[in-house]
Design a protein around this motif. Structure first.
Motif, PDB file in Angstrom:
ATOM      1  N   CYS A  85       0.023   5.166   4.854  1.00 20.54           N
ATOM      2  CA  CYS A  85       1.184   4.091   5.283  1.00 20.54           C
ATOM      3  C   CYS A  85       2.512   4.702   4.842  1.00 20.54           C
ATOM      4  CB  CYS A  85       1.097   3.135   4.095  1.00 20.54           C
ATOM      5  SG  CYS A  85      -0.607   2.031   4.432  1.00 20.54           S
TER       6      CYS A  85
ATOM      7  N   CYS B   2      -0.263   4.418   0.101  1.00 22.66           N
ATOM      8  CA  CYS B   2      -1.108   5.625   0.206  1.00 22.66           C
ATOM      9  C   CYS B   2      -0.183   6.601   1.307  1.00 22.66           C
ATOM     10  CB  CYS B   2      -2.390   5.285   1.117  1.00 22.66           C
ATOM     11  SG  CYS B   2      -2.272   4.786   2.845  1.00 22.66           S
TER      12      CYS B   2
ATOM     13  N   CYS C 233       0.822  -1.217   0.056  1.00 24.80           N
ATOM     14  CA  CYS C 233       0.035  -0.061   0.126  1.00 24.80           C
ATOM     15  C   CYS C 233       0.925   1.341   0.054  1.00 24.80           C
ATOM     16  CB  CYS C 233      -1.069  -0.027   1.186  1.00 24.80           C
ATOM     17  SG  CYS C 233      -2.110   1.519   0.916  1.00 24.80           S
TER      18      CYS C 233
ATOM     19  N   ARG D 137      -4.765   1.694  12.766  1.00 24.71           N
ATOM     20  CA  ARG D 137      -3.309   1.069  12.553  1.00 24.71           C
ATOM     21  C   ARG D 137      -2.961   0.655  14.101  1.00 24.71           C
ATOM     22  NH1 ARG D 137      -3.786   4.240   8.238  1.00 24.71           N
ATOM     23  NH2 ARG D 137      -2.723   3.604   6.466  1.00 24.71           N
TER      24      ARG D 137
HETATM   25 ZN   LIG Z   1      -2.157   2.563   2.893  1.00 23.62          ZN
END
Ligand SMILES: [Zn+2]
Ligand SMILES: [Zn+2]
Length: 137
Positions: free
Chosen positions: A32, A29, A27, A72
């Motif tokens: 992240c 993004c 990922c 998270r």
């Molecule tokens: Zn992400």
């Protein structure tokens, strides 16, 4: 039957996973990037019931582009990133590849949020990519 074991850097959080990943991905993004400190995070998505965590994760929740909340999980002692969950995908718990005792235990099949790709962050060029999330959440 345990298929994958892992934990954080300091050992305060350990886990065992008793299923194969439903999907494994990179990922890219921005969240992240911020949480990993690098260009992407690599994780496998598992049925939540198959992930057995010993120790207590500290969590941080933030909204994803979709509007779903992403939570998270990380070790409160060493900060190691362990997990994430999306409110848009109930029953799924993703575990970071880097926290696995064998980070090669999973094989990413796609890179998502590729629109946030950073030039120096190279993957297998044959890997499929998605510009944003692969599905809602
Ligand atoms: Zn992400
Ligand atoms: Zn730790």
């Amino acid at each position: 039957m345990t298929m994958i074991k892992g934990g954080c850097q300091c050992g305060a959080v350990r886990y065992e996973i008793t299923a194969e990943p439903m999907v494994a991905l990179h990922c890219e993004c921005l969240d992240c990037k911020k949480s990993s400190g690098s260009g992407h995070i690599t994780a496998g998505a598992f049925p939540e019931a198959a992930v057995h965590i010993a120790g207590t994760l500290k969590t941080y929740a933030s909204p994803a582009d979709s509007g779903a909340m992403t939570t998270r999980g990380f070790c409160p002692e060493c900060g190691g990133r362990i997990s994430f969950q999306s409110s848009g995908i109930p029953g799924m718990l993703a575990i970071t590849a880097g926290s696995m005792d064998d980070p090669g235990a999973i094989s990413p099949s796609i890179a998502v949020y590729h629109k946030r790709h950073v030039a120096w962050d190279h993957f297998d060029p044959a890997l499929p990519v998605a510009e944003a999330a692969p599905q809602r959440g």
